[in-house]
Design an enzyme around this catalytic site. Structure first.
Site, PDB file in Angstrom:
ATOM      1  N   SER B 317       0.825  -1.209   0.000  1.00 19.95           N
ATOM      2  CA  SER B 317       0.000   0.000   0.000  1.00 19.95           C
ATOM      3  C   SER B 317       0.854   1.251   0.000  1.00 19.95           C
ATOM      4  O   SER B 317       2.036   1.230   0.340  1.00 19.95           O
ATOM      5  CB  SER B 317      -0.936  -0.004   1.206  1.00 19.95           C
ATOM      6  OG  SER B 317      -0.227   0.317   2.373  1.00 19.95           O
ATOM      7  N   CYS B 318       0.233   2.363  -0.394  1.00 19.15           N
ATOM      8  CA  CYS B 318       0.945   3.642  -0.492  1.00 19.15           C
ATOM      9  C   CYS B 318       1.309   4.208   0.872  1.00 19.15           C
ATOM     10  O   CYS B 318       1.914   5.278   0.955  1.00 19.15           O
ATOM     11  CB  CYS B 318       0.057   4.656  -1.205  1.00 19.15           C
ATOM     12  SG  CYS B 318      -0.262   4.236  -2.908  1.00 19.15           S
ATOM     13  N   ASP B 319       0.920   3.535   1.917  1.00 19.73           N
ATOM     14  CA  ASP B 319       1.054   4.082   3.262  1.00 19.73           C
ATOM     15  C   ASP B 319       2.417   3.753   3.850  1.00 19.73           C
ATOM     16  O   ASP B 319       2.861   2.608   3.818  1.00 19.73           O
ATOM     17  CB  ASP B 319      -0.046   3.457   4.117  1.00 19.73           C
ATOM     18  CG  ASP B 319      -0.270   4.206   5.398  1.00 19.73           C
ATOM     19  OD1 ASP B 319       0.716   4.534   6.073  1.00 19.73           O
ATOM     20  OD2 ASP B 319      -1.433   4.467   5.710  1.00 19.73           O
TER      21      ASP B 319
END
Lengths: 367, 367
Positions: B317-319
């Site tokens: 994920s982009c997190d």
């Protein structure tokens, strides 16, 4: 979105926990971003709230979508977006997603590594690519920088390699960090982008596009910069320092949906522990409020009147990580009392699991 | 569960990410707990892995269930458990759960506050209750203590209040913390329980039952105490310090399922960042490995041979929170390589969300 008597009346009738999403507010936030950044193409970062009604509402207004995975791509396509209305800002994508997005006509992928250049060259030949540069994330309440991004020299190197590999080097993308409360962060970041453009030009690369990423903040308990002020400063910088025909895009997530929802939750327990008051509610970090673990401090309103005093606010699961706030301010609430978490539209549904059998809040849509 | 050639062969054919769950290993772990704690009633803490096949397998062996929510109650009932085979160790329950569990015949609820006494008196009149006492959690890799529990004096007060409110004060429960690697923690905790029994006796309360909670650890990268050694020490202490007819129960979650699964994941990106190597895989903290954020360090094996070197292992994920380990040891892996996370059966599916469109691993069951 305010806790008006009408909303309160609706909330009282709902099974707890529930998330009341006001699609009208989503529309207003989209228009506000458009006004603040005139001429800038807006791509909604669907990870902020992947509810189909939110995507559909934004699509009706002409908003594009930023997606990072096959499931997010399918959501955007189902909302009616065509490939050119979709971009991918995730610098590290699955090969499967790349080929499916390319087949769907998506143009515009971020990258920040030679491995990603190779992956995109193979799965999305000819597509436009943006180098993700590292910028200062110190103004952000949920910083993103360490995991992604390169410096200006490496960015140009990657764009040159991308060109050589049959891709189209379009420009630069960055992220100031999610919920960024420091207006200057965008200008500092644009300075880094400008350096990339100059260096690229020296390498014979004609960059035409700039992506401003996300990070526009929403109101919680701390002051945030004014959206219009950030927008004016960004637009002025772009006019002064970049080519006049620059294609500019932005990927707001939180800014479009954060203020468009209220989370309805119910007190399920109270206790005094070591001279601390603990209040337990049915929406915790695992089924709704994950961002509380990273420092987001929500404004929480109790229906019960009375003087507010500090307490630890915890979720329903048996897990000690499931603590929403160590210093919430609440009146003398009792089991059964309703609490309202304001501006809870972003990153609540998206992170939610059903840990310990406590599922995500039911979504109630207001047109 | 070892990464045998057979498992490896199966894993290669699966779509990534996948969780291979060996139900035979679940059975062996159950028998091992029974052997280590003879005569102790075992209630599986279903939150560790709520897959119905796991619950069904344990039920066939006569195992009970520890549940905390309506969904977990329904899972246990669907697995064929009757009410008397179910207990609830969550000291703060929703009123709805209490009445449904009581109606289903569940006997045995933890409590640690006057509000919970009132709630149980209203929704589960007459039921057996256990006071949850605070014990040292310093040996745990996922401590639970601050959120729940009272001291011995308050525990007795609560049990007396419970009796006066029409409930049946049965005994004491505690939790040494999840993944507890300090064998002495159980004995220290039993010392606290013994004090409660003595004080209760002085108040005319005849306590008959003791719940040992969970916390039994599984193998990851750090040494753990031997299950049989913990069991013998606990049983000896119980024989010496408590009444001979004491009813003893235990609520293992991790210990029954942790070693019964292997997570199959695939490298989706590699990058060098500020002289660090980053490896990105398709199973991250939000869709599979949440416990990595709390300090659990998994043993991770790459299929590719070669010398292992440090890297940051991150999810898809982009997190930026989605980082599994800051100092994993892996060979020079490439995009497409398979990695195997060993002993990943506990708290992987249960915490998993579909953040950013990356869903939980598909479960593959081995009989």
């Amino acid at each position: 979105m305010d806790l008006t008597p009408t909303i309160l009346d609706l909330a009282r009738k709902l099974t707890s926990p529930a998330l009341i999403v006001d699609l009208g507010e989503v529309r207003r936030r989209y228009e506000a971003v458009r006004r603040a950044l005139p001429g800038v193409a807006v791509y909604y970062a669907v990870k902020a709230n992947p509810h189909p009604a939110v995507a559909g509402t934004l699509r009706e207004l002409g908003c594009g979508f930023e997606v990072s995975s096959v499931a997010e791509l399918e959501l955007a396509l189902a909302a009616g977006a065509g490939g050119p209305g979709i971009i991918s800002g995730n610098p590290v994508k699955t090969p499967d997603f790349v080929s499916r997005a390319h087949a769907a006509g998506v143009r515009g992928f971020a990258l920040d590594s030679p491995a990603e250049v190779a992956k995109l060259a193979k799965g999305a030949s000819g597509t436009e690519v943006y180098a993700r540069v590292t910028v200062d994330n110190s103004g952000s309440e949920w910083p993103l920088s360490r995991k992604y991004g390169v410096g200006p020299v490496e960015a140009v190197e990657l764009l040159a390699n991308a060109r050589d590999a049959g891709l189209t080097p379009a420009g630069v993308t960055f992220h100031v960090g999610s919920q960024c409360v420091r207006a200057e962060s965008w200008l500092d970041a644009l300075g880094v982008c400008r350096e990339v453009f100059e260096r690229a030009s020296g390498r014979g690369l004609d960059l035409t596009a700039l992506n401003l990423g996300g990070g526009l903040p929403v109101r919680h308990t701390r002051p945030i910069p004014d959206l219009d002020a950030v927008g004016s400063a960004v637009m002025a910088y772009l006019r002064e320092q970049f080519r006049p025909d620059l294609r500019v895009s932005v990927e707001p997530g939180r800014a479009l949906v954060g203020e468009a929802a209220i989370l309805v939750t119910t007190v399920i327990g109270v206790a005094e522990r070591a001279s601390e008051r603990w209040v337990y509610v049915d929406a915790g970090v695992f089924n709704a409020l994950m961002e509380a673990t990273g420092g987001i401090r929500y404004e929480i309103v109790a229906e019960r009147p009375g003087a507010r005093a500090p307490c630890v606010l915890a979720g329903p699961s048996c897990d000690s990580v499931d603590v929403i706030s160590s210093d919430a301010l609440l009146p003398d609430v009792r089991v059964g009392d309703r609490l309202y978490v304001l501006n809870a539209g972003a990153y609540t549904l998206s992170y939610a699991s059903s840990f310990n059998g406590f599922g995500p809040p039911e979504v109630v849509l207001l047109p």
